[in-house]
Design an enzyme around this catalytic site. Sequence first.
Site, PDB file in Angstrom:
ATOM      1  N   ASN A   1      -2.250  -2.896  14.740  1.00  7.31           N
ATOM      2  CA  ASN A   1      -2.603  -2.797  16.151  1.00  7.31           C
ATOM      3  C   ASN A   1      -2.997  -4.157  16.714  1.00  7.31           C
ATOM      4  OD1 ASN A   1      -2.273   0.058  16.288  1.00  7.31           O
ATOM      5  ND2 ASN A   1      -4.251   0.313  15.279  1.00  7.31           N
TER       6      ASN A   1
ATOM      7  N   GLY B   1       1.995   3.354   5.387  1.00  5.28           N
ATOM      8  CA  GLY B   1       2.978   2.750   4.501  1.00  5.28           C
ATOM      9  C   GLY B   1       3.568   3.741   3.522  1.00  5.28           C
TER      10      GLY B   1
ATOM     11  N   GLY C   1       0.813  -1.206   0.000  1.00  9.90           N
ATOM     12  CA  GLY C   1       0.000   0.000   0.000  1.00  9.90           C
ATOM     13  C   GLY C   1       0.846   1.256   0.000  1.00  9.90           C
TER      14      GLY C   1
ATOM     15  N   LYS D   1       1.795  -0.725  23.761  1.00 11.79           N
ATOM     16  CA  LYS D   1       1.057   0.123  22.823  1.00 11.79           C
ATOM     17  C   LYS D   1      -0.408  -0.278  22.778  1.00 11.79           C
ATOM     18  CE  LYS D   1       0.499   1.851  18.164  1.00 11.79           C
ATOM     19  NZ  LYS D   1       0.871   1.797  16.734  1.00 11.79           N
TER      20      LYS D   1
END
Length: 313
Positions: free
Chosen positions: A105, A12, A7, A188
Site C-alpha cells: 500500500n 502472497g 512469504g 487505490k
Amino acid sequence: MRILVVGAGATGGYFGGRLAAAGRDVTFLVRPQRAAQLREAGLVIRSPHGDLTLREIQAVTQDALASAGPFDLVLLSCKAYDLDDAIESFAAAVGPSTAILPLLNGMRHLDVLQARFGTQAVLGGVCLIASTLNAAREIVHLNDAHAITFGELGGGVSPRAQAIADAFSHAGFNVKASERILQEMWEKWVFLASLAGSTCLLRAPVGVILSTPDGEAIVERLFAECRATAAENGYAVRDAFVERSRSMLFAAGSPLTASMLRDVQNGSRTEADHVLGDLIRRGGEAQSSDALSVLRVAYSHLKAYEAQRGAAN
C-alpha cells in the site's frame, strides 16, 4: 519464468498458490516454521472461487536462497513496516534481469526498493483481495475479488510486463498490465486512506459511520482531502474512480471496514505511517496549513493507539 513469492501468507500465498496450481514455476520464500507447516499440511486456500490444497510446493528459506540463483520475478506482498526485513530476505535472489513486483500500500516502498535495487528493477503494482490466515494457517479468501494490476513505472506496456501478464494469465485470478500504473496506485491509495482513516477514527464500519450525525460529512471531507493530495502530486483521480469509491464509501448499512481497523481491534501493528502519514507528508499546502485536516486527526488517533500498544508490550 522463475517466480519467487516472498512469504506464503494471506496475499502472497493466495496468488502464488494459484500460479503454482496453474503449473507456473513458483518458489515460496518462507521462514523455517512456515516451511515446516507447508511440508506437513501443504498450502491450503479456502475461496469462493474454489478450494485448493497443494501438497508438493517449492519452498526455500533465506539461508538457502543464494544457491537457488537469481529469479526472473520477485512477487512481494509484505506489510509496509516489514519492508526492510523482506528486502534483506530476498536480496540474494535479485540478479541483473530480475523484476520486482511489490503489492504494498502507498508509495514509499517504491523509493526504498529503487534505492536498493535500481530504478529499472522495480515495477508498480496493486492487488485487490480480502484474505487472511486462520488458526490452521490456511489462506481464507473473504470476498469475490482477486486481481493484480501492474506495470512499468515509466508507463506503457513493455515486453517484460507483457511476459509477466502472460505468465499470470489463466491462473485462476484476474490480471491486467496497466499503461498507467502510478495512476492506479494513487487511486487505490486515495480510497484506502479514506476508508482506513474514517473507519479507524470512528472505530466502526461504513454503514454505522453514515448513521451518525456527522459521519457522512467526516467521510466526505476525508475523501476530498485525499483526492486533493493525489492532484497535488500530479495524479488527479478520474471520474470513474470517484464514482466507484463513492458507491462503497457512502453505502447505507454497509459492513465495509478497512483491514487497518481489524489490526487495531486485534491489538496488532498498523500501516498508519505508510497509508496516512506518508500521504500527509506529500500533501503540500492542503496538509501543512494551520487548519487541522481530518486526515491529520485520523493519523494522530492511530499514532496514539500505537503509543499505547508499545507501552503495553
